[in-house]
Scaffold this motif. Structure first.
Motif, PDB file in Angstrom:
ATOM      1  N   MET A 270       7.426 -48.493 -40.353  1.00  0.00           N
ATOM      2  CA  MET A 270       8.077 -47.242 -39.963  1.00  0.00           C
ATOM      3  C   MET A 270       7.389 -46.643 -38.739  1.00  0.00           C
ATOM      4  O   MET A 270       6.173 -46.587 -38.662  1.00  0.00           O
ATOM      5  N   MET A 271       8.208 -46.226 -37.782  1.00  0.00           N
ATOM      6  CA  MET A 271       7.696 -45.571 -36.563  1.00  0.00           C
ATOM      7  C   MET A 271       6.544 -46.388 -35.959  1.00  0.00           C
ATOM      8  O   MET A 271       5.497 -45.848 -35.606  1.00  0.00           O
ATOM      9  N   SER A 272       6.747 -47.695 -35.832  1.00  0.00           N
ATOM     10  CA  SER A 272       5.658 -48.579 -35.410  1.00  0.00           C
ATOM     11  C   SER A 272       5.072 -48.180 -34.061  1.00  0.00           C
ATOM     12  O   SER A 272       3.849 -48.187 -33.885  1.00  0.00           O
ATOM     13  N   ALA A 273       5.931 -47.835 -33.091  1.00  0.00           N
ATOM     14  CA  ALA A 273       5.426 -47.476 -31.764  1.00  0.00           C
ATOM     15  C   ALA A 273       4.585 -46.205 -31.828  1.00  0.00           C
ATOM     16  O   ALA A 273       3.535 -46.109 -31.190  1.00  0.00           O
ATOM     17  N   ILE A 274       5.034 -45.223 -32.612  1.00  0.00           N
ATOM     18  CA  ILE A 274       4.281 -43.965 -32.745  1.00  0.00           C
ATOM     19  C   ILE A 274       2.944 -44.216 -33.436  1.00  0.00           C
ATOM     20  O   ILE A 274       1.910 -43.680 -33.026  1.00  0.00           O
ATOM     21  N   VAL A 275       2.966 -45.049 -34.482  1.00  0.00           N
ATOM     22  CA  VAL A 275       1.728 -45.366 -35.206  1.00  0.00           C
ATOM     23  C   VAL A 275       0.748 -46.092 -34.290  1.00  0.00           C
ATOM     24  O   VAL A 275      -0.443 -45.775 -34.244  1.00  0.00           O
ATOM     25  N   GLU A 276       1.238 -47.079 -33.537  1.00  0.00           N
ATOM     26  CA  GLU A 276       0.380 -47.839 -32.623  1.00  0.00           C
ATOM     27  C   GLU A 276      -0.259 -46.924 -31.580  1.00  0.00           C
ATOM     28  O   GLU A 276      -1.479 -46.960 -31.370  1.00  0.00           O
ATOM     29  N   LYS A 277       0.559 -46.111 -30.935  1.00  0.00           N
ATOM     30  CA  LYS A 277       0.031 -45.235 -29.885  1.00  0.00           C
ATOM     31  C   LYS A 277      -0.872 -44.154 -30.467  1.00  0.00           C
ATOM     32  O   LYS A 277      -1.866 -43.770 -29.837  1.00  0.00           O
ATOM     33  N   GLY A 278      -0.515 -43.658 -31.651  1.00  0.00           N
ATOM     34  CA  GLY A 278      -1.340 -42.631 -32.277  1.00  0.00           C
ATOM     35  C   GLY A 278      -2.728 -43.137 -32.601  1.00  0.00           C
ATOM     36  O   GLY A 278      -3.737 -42.490 -32.280  1.00  0.00           O
ATOM     37  N   PHE A 279      -2.806 -44.315 -33.231  1.00  0.00           N
ATOM     38  CA  PHE A 279      -4.118 -44.869 -33.549  1.00  0.00           C
ATOM     39  C   PHE A 279      -4.861 -45.318 -32.294  1.00  0.00           C
ATOM     40  O   PHE A 279      -6.095 -45.255 -32.247  1.00  0.00           O
ATOM     41  N   ALA A 280      -4.126 -45.776 -31.280  1.00  0.00           N
ATOM     42  CA  ALA A 280      -4.781 -46.136 -30.018  1.00  0.00           C
ATOM     43  C   ALA A 280      -5.445 -44.914 -29.398  1.00  0.00           C
ATOM     44  O   ALA A 280      -6.583 -44.990 -28.902  1.00  0.00           O
TER      45      ALA A 280
ATOM     46  N   ALA B 239      -6.553 -53.504 -29.642  1.00  0.00           N
ATOM     47  CA  ALA B 239      -5.981 -54.026 -30.884  1.00  0.00           C
ATOM     48  C   ALA B 239      -4.661 -53.347 -31.229  1.00  0.00           C
ATOM     49  O   ALA B 239      -3.751 -53.979 -31.780  1.00  0.00           O
ATOM     50  N   MET B 240      -4.547 -52.071 -30.919  1.00  0.00           N
ATOM     51  CA  MET B 240      -3.336 -51.330 -31.257  1.00  0.00           C
ATOM     52  C   MET B 240      -2.221 -51.504 -30.221  1.00  0.00           C
ATOM     53  O   MET B 240      -1.046 -51.289 -30.524  1.00  0.00           O
ATOM     54  N   LEU B 241      -2.566 -51.897 -29.006  1.00  0.00           N
ATOM     55  CA  LEU B 241      -1.579 -51.992 -27.923  1.00  0.00           C
ATOM     56  C   LEU B 241      -1.517 -53.419 -27.386  1.00  0.00           C
ATOM     57  O   LEU B 241      -1.733 -53.662 -26.196  1.00  0.00           O
ATOM     58  N   THR B 242      -1.254 -54.375 -28.271  1.00  0.00           N
ATOM     59  CA  THR B 242      -1.253 -55.777 -27.861  1.00  0.00           C
ATOM     60  C   THR B 242       0.129 -56.411 -27.874  1.00  0.00           C
ATOM     61  O   THR B 242       0.257 -57.593 -27.586  1.00  0.00           O
ATOM     62  N   HIS B 243       1.169 -55.676 -28.204  1.00  0.00           N
ATOM     63  CA  HIS B 243       2.520 -56.234 -28.174  1.00  0.00           C
ATOM     64  C   HIS B 243       2.923 -56.517 -26.721  1.00  0.00           C
ATOM     65  O   HIS B 243       2.449 -55.861 -25.792  1.00  0.00           O
ATOM     66  N   SER B 244       3.824 -57.469 -26.528  1.00  0.00           N
ATOM     67  CA  SER B 244       4.256 -57.847 -25.173  1.00  0.00           C
ATOM     68  C   SER B 244       4.808 -56.669 -24.381  1.00  0.00           C
ATOM     69  O   SER B 244       4.661 -56.612 -23.157  1.00  0.00           O
ATOM     70  N   ARG B 245       5.430 -55.715 -25.057  1.00  0.00           N
ATOM     71  CA  ARG B 245       5.996 -54.590 -24.316  1.00  0.00           C
ATOM     72  C   ARG B 245       4.913 -53.739 -23.651  1.00  0.00           C
ATOM     73  O   ARG B 245       5.157 -53.112 -22.617  1.00  0.00           O
ATOM     74  N   TYR B 246       3.705 -53.721 -24.227  1.00  0.00           N
ATOM     75  CA  TYR B 246       2.598 -53.000 -23.594  1.00  0.00           C
ATOM     76  C   TYR B 246       1.966 -53.842 -22.491  1.00  0.00           C
ATOM     77  O   TYR B 246       1.609 -53.321 -21.428  1.00  0.00           O
ATOM     78  N   LEU B 247       1.834 -55.145 -22.727  1.00  0.00           N
ATOM     79  CA  LEU B 247       1.189 -56.008 -21.738  1.00  0.00           C
ATOM     80  C   LEU B 247       2.018 -56.098 -20.465  1.00  0.00           C
ATOM     81  O   LEU B 247       1.473 -56.272 -19.374  1.00  0.00           O
ATOM     82  N   LEU B 248       3.343 -55.982 -20.600  1.00  0.00           N
ATOM     83  CA  LEU B 248       4.218 -56.016 -19.432  1.00  0.00           C
ATOM     84  C   LEU B 248       4.443 -54.630 -18.839  1.00  0.00           C
ATOM     85  O   LEU B 248       5.024 -54.509 -17.757  1.00  0.00           O
ATOM     86  N   GLY B 249       4.000 -53.594 -19.533  1.00  0.00           N
ATOM     87  CA  GLY B 249       4.189 -52.237 -19.026  1.00  0.00           C
ATOM     88  C   GLY B 249       5.571 -51.679 -19.286  1.00  0.00           C
ATOM     89  O   GLY B 249       5.938 -50.644 -18.731  1.00  0.00           O
ATOM     90  N   VAL B 250       6.366 -52.371 -20.138  1.00  0.00           N
ATOM     91  CA  VAL B 250       7.675 -51.833 -20.508  1.00  0.00           C
ATOM     92  C   VAL B 250       7.488 -50.554 -21.321  1.00  0.00           C
ATOM     93  O   VAL B 250       8.243 -49.596 -21.187  1.00  0.00           O
TER      94      VAL B 250
ATOM     95  N   PHE C  77      -9.597 -49.778 -19.595  1.00  0.00           N
ATOM     96  CA  PHE C  77      -8.814 -50.673 -20.447  1.00  0.00           C
ATOM     97  C   PHE C  77      -7.552 -50.003 -20.990  1.00  0.00           C
ATOM     98  O   PHE C  77      -6.769 -50.655 -21.673  1.00  0.00           O
ATOM     99  N   SER C  78      -7.372 -48.709 -20.713  1.00  0.00           N
ATOM    100  CA  SER C  78      -6.183 -48.006 -21.198  1.00  0.00           C
ATOM    101  C   SER C  78      -4.935 -48.417 -20.435  1.00  0.00           C
ATOM    102  O   SER C  78      -3.814 -48.198 -20.905  1.00  0.00           O
ATOM    103  N   HIS C  79      -5.112 -48.966 -19.250  1.00  0.00           N
ATOM    104  CA  HIS C  79      -3.979 -49.444 -18.465  1.00  0.00           C
ATOM    105  C   HIS C  79      -3.625 -50.836 -18.977  1.00  0.00           C
ATOM    106  O   HIS C  79      -4.157 -51.847 -18.522  1.00  0.00           O
ATOM    107  N   THR C  80      -2.721 -50.868 -19.941  1.00  0.00           N
ATOM    108  CA  THR C  80      -2.482 -52.084 -20.716  1.00  0.00           C
ATOM    109  C   THR C  80      -1.905 -53.218 -19.888  1.00  0.00           C
ATOM    110  O   THR C  80      -1.982 -54.379 -20.298  1.00  0.00           O
ATOM    111  N   LYS C  81      -1.300 -52.914 -18.731  1.00  0.00           N
ATOM    112  CA  LYS C  81      -0.750 -53.984 -17.898  1.00  0.00           C
ATOM    113  C   LYS C  81      -1.848 -54.836 -17.270  1.00  0.00           C
ATOM    114  O   LYS C  81      -1.631 -56.009 -16.978  1.00  0.00           O
ATOM    115  N   ALA C  82      -3.004 -54.223 -17.017  1.00  0.00           N
ATOM    116  CA  ALA C  82      -4.090 -54.970 -16.376  1.00  0.00           C
ATOM    117  C   ALA C  82      -4.652 -56.013 -17.327  1.00  0.00           C
ATOM    118  O   ALA C  82      -4.856 -55.749 -18.511  1.00  0.00           O
TER     119      ALA C  82
END
Length: 722
Positions: A441-451, A509-520, A665-670
């Motif tokens: 549930m609310m996976s994106a919110i949970v990921e960003k919140g814990f990040a 660890a919290m921001l490792t999905h492809s959508r973060y790595l590509l900056g989407v 390291f917060s700039h996940t595209k790098a």
């Protein structure tokens, strides 16, 4: 520093699982090492026209410059009207669009193109061999406005200066001569389709695009969409079909035209290239992009468009930057620090004219290629990053570690006697986190919140550790020689950075999905994750040193006595000044962060670019001139028994170095390797600056001592004379 063993063990477990996820991300990034360079064919035509040469000759001159592909945009009525070799006019008749030309062959081509892609309920009429009428609606009509900037920066919108029909943006196919000439001279071909969903049939437009690729016998590595719509994406039609599917009990609905496009691109090994915005803060909004990327498992790359303000930077008007060096720097940073993999060039401009010399382009691209070799990157056909969606259950221990770290912060900030309450909070927090993460549930919110929570923890604890070391040095009088003091200060600074890296692992660890790595999708809490730890570290100083406490006090934590003494104290001028300085530092720090930072001075640009030539990634100014040096200097002065009253100022400044490490390291595209290189460069250069600062401080102290002795001797001589 108070270290609760149970909480520390939970933090260690969280860091261990974070490291596992970080390694998995590193594996995905390890093969993401190629890039391509496009040149806009239509823009190169302008250079050929300026020089009075044919495109055949212009392409021959450009083929050894390092340009990989010709980017050919789909023809539209707008683009045809801008071509001086084409005789074509358009006008409005009510909402209908009238197209006229003396070239009957051109009229036939335009008519066939509109008929091939139009929706069934749209009317296209060939009134005679020179005139076409296209039925329009009120939705087709648009007005163009001009945004002007006044002398004081105010923005004004003028009255309407242009009006027309969106029908002029309908794709009409591609210039066959451009395709053939590009192939003749050995360039790859990248197609950039235009699409207007209110007029064009989604399915017909997708078929036309895929047929063009096959019939032209080209093998593009990527597609770049023109306009603001993905071909084949018609939201009203998709929503209608989606609702019908839901009524029929179909749970998983896929819009057929978009699915056909996704399958067609994947079958032909074509990635989606997303155009980065001019502010570098994300990608241009393209309707249907996220839906397409999900269907393709994020088989995509970031692309950089050479905006007009960049093409004018060929001569940057500062020393050593007169021949495209700054353009090369901009593109190099895009590839290394923002994971851009496609550069789309427009011709460079100098003194109001296009630069036609092929060597100018070869020099810029050769500059980039040589520097990228240091990070094992090379120009070659795109190889996109493998799709990555980590097992969410691996994040549960990470969440536990983040919660435990926050409880350690609370334990150090306040004198908490009942430790069981901390353990209860840890258990409840972990259970709630596990339920949220496992449910999805609310996976994106949970990921960003814990990040965000994770990013703030370890810099705060690292600051706490440094402050506890300061108190121990002062209380136990652990003074040492100057050489040993510097070495110990360096080691303690590195220790604090090492502690801070725990937050890096939490965040990654919290921001490792492809959508973060590509900056989407992006991490929106960068500034908060910098400011909050700085405030916590300031509170940590009060927790360990108190407010007007007895110097012999061994209390750790903010007490009611500290609060009462502060509340009843008289505010001093120096305290107001200190608050002002802290606020000024914070404002400068925040203003210098992010993509909207003020334009740097020429001297700073030279310094930045100098570092970029030396290191694979440029160290940040705030780290090498503030955060790291002041951390070392603070510890050095403490160990040599001097300037204890300056500690609170030094603590605030040193916190910049701690939060900056996480911010890198917060700039996940790098890529992780680039961020590691940047952090290493910051530690190296910052240590050199710290050493220089210590030498200057010692020199000033020595000179002041000589002057004091001289004045004392002179005063003694005068008294003896009397």
């Amino acid at each position: 520093m108070k270290i609760n063993r149970i909480l520390a063990a939970a933090v260690a477990v969280g860091i261990a699982f974070s490291a596992l996820l970080t390694i998995q991300r590193f594996d995905r990034e390890s093969d993401y090492k190629t890039y391509e360079v496009n040149m806009y064919y239509s823009e190169l035509e302008k250079v050929a026209s300026q020089e009075g040469v044919s495109m055949d000759d212009m392409l021959e001159d450009m083929k050894d410059t390092g340009i990989t592909n010709m980017l050919i945009k789909e023809d539209t009525l707008q683009s045809l009207k801008q071509n001086p070799a084409v005789s074509l006019t358009t006008r409005m008749s009510g909402y209908d669009l009238i197209i006229e030309s003396e070239d009957s062959a051109l009229i036939q081509r335009i008519y066939r193109a509109f008929m091939d892609v139009k929706k069934d309920d749209r009317s296209v009429t060939l009134e005679d061999e020179k005139v076409i009428r296209i039925e329009g609606t009120s939705l087709d009509y648009i007005e163009g406005q001009v945004l002007t900037v006044g002398s004081y920066g105010q923005k004004n919108v003028t009255s309407t200066v242009w009006s027309g029909s969106m029908l002029e943006t309908v794709g009409l196919g591609y210039d066959e001569k451009a395709l053939e000439l590009s192939k003749k001279h050995g360039f790859g071909i990248i197609l950039s389709p235009n699409y207007y969903a209110d007029f064009q049939s989604a399915e017909k437009s997708v078929d036309a695009f895929l047929d063009t690729i096959d019939s032209s016998k080209i093998e593009p590595s990527h597609i770049i969409f023109s306009g603001n719509q993905v071909i084949g994406f018609d939201y009203p039609e998709m929503k209608r079909m989606q609702d019908e599917a839901a009524d029929a009990g179909i749970k998983k609905f896929v819009y057929p035209p978009l699915e056909k496009l996704a399958t067609g691109l994947e079958d032909r090994d074509i990635a989606v290239a997303m155009i980065e915005s001019s502010s570098q803060g994300g990608y241009l909004k393209t309707d249907g992009m996220m839906e397409l990327l999900k269907l393709m498992d994020f088989d995509a790359v970031g692309s950089y468009l050479t905006w007009d303000f960049v093409t004018n930077k060929y001569d940057y008007e500062i020393p050593f930057h007169h021949n495209g060096e700054e353009i090369a720097n901009i593109m190099f940073r895009g590839i290394t620090t923002r994971n851009i993999r496609v550069i789309s060039l427009k011709p460079f401009i100098k003194d109001g004219r296009y630069i036609s010399d092929p060597q100018a382009y070869a020099n810029v691209l050769d500059n980039i290629e040589k520097r990228l070799a240091a990070v094992d990157m090379k120009p070659a056909r795109l190889k996109t990053m493998e799709f990555f969606s980590p097992n969410p259950l691996l994040r549960i221990p990470v969440a536990m570690g983040i919660i435990a770290a926050w409880l350690m912060i609370i334990d150090n900030l306040f004198a908490i006697k009942k430790k069981k309450s901390l353990y209860i909070l840890l258990g409840l927090g972990t259970a709630a986190s596990a339920a949220l993460i496992s449910s999805g549930m609310m996976s994106a919110i949970v990921e960003k919140g814990f990040a965000l929570l994770g990013a703030m923890t370890m810099p705060s604890l690292a600051g706490c550790w440094l402050i506890s070391r300061l108190r121990r040095i002062e209380n136990d009088l652990l003074y040492t020689s100057k050489a040993k003091a510097f070495l110990k200060s360096e080691l303690m600074m590195l220790g604090a950075i090492l502690i801070t890296l725990g937050s890096v692992l939490f965040e990654v660890a919290m921001l490792t999905h492809s959508r973060y790595l590509l900056g989407v999708d992006t991490f929106a809490g960068v500034k908060i994750s910098q400011v909050v730890p700085m405030g916590i570290i300031l509170l940590m100083y009060i927790a360990y040193f108190g407010y007007r406490r007895n110097p012999d006090s061994e209390i750790t934590g903010i007490t009611s006595g500290d609060v009462l003494r502060f509340a009843n104290d008289t505010i001093k001028v120096w305290q107001i000044a200190a608050i002002g300085i802290f606020a000024a530092v914070l404002m400068i720090f925040m203003a210098r962060s992010g993509n909207a930072a003020p334009e740097p001075s020429a001297a700073e640009v030279l310094m930045r670019n100098f570092f970029e030539f030396i290191f694979p990634a440029r160290p940040r100014t705030k780290a090498i001139f503030a955060g790291i040096p002041f951390t070392v200097i603070m510890l050095y002065l403490a160990q040599t028994g001097r300037n204890h009253k300056m500690n609170i100022a030094f603590v605030v400044l040193s916190s910049i170095g701690l939060v900056n490490t996480v911010n890198t390291f917060s700039h996940t595209k790098a890529a992780l390797t680039v961020s590691v290189f940047r952090t290493g460069a910051e530690l190296f250069v910052g240590s050199l600056v710290a050493l220089a600062g210590i030498i200057m401080i010692e020199a000033v102290i020595y000179i002041c001592g000589l002057m004091k002795d001289k004045m004392k001797n002179e005063k003694g001589s005068v008294l003896n004379g009397l």
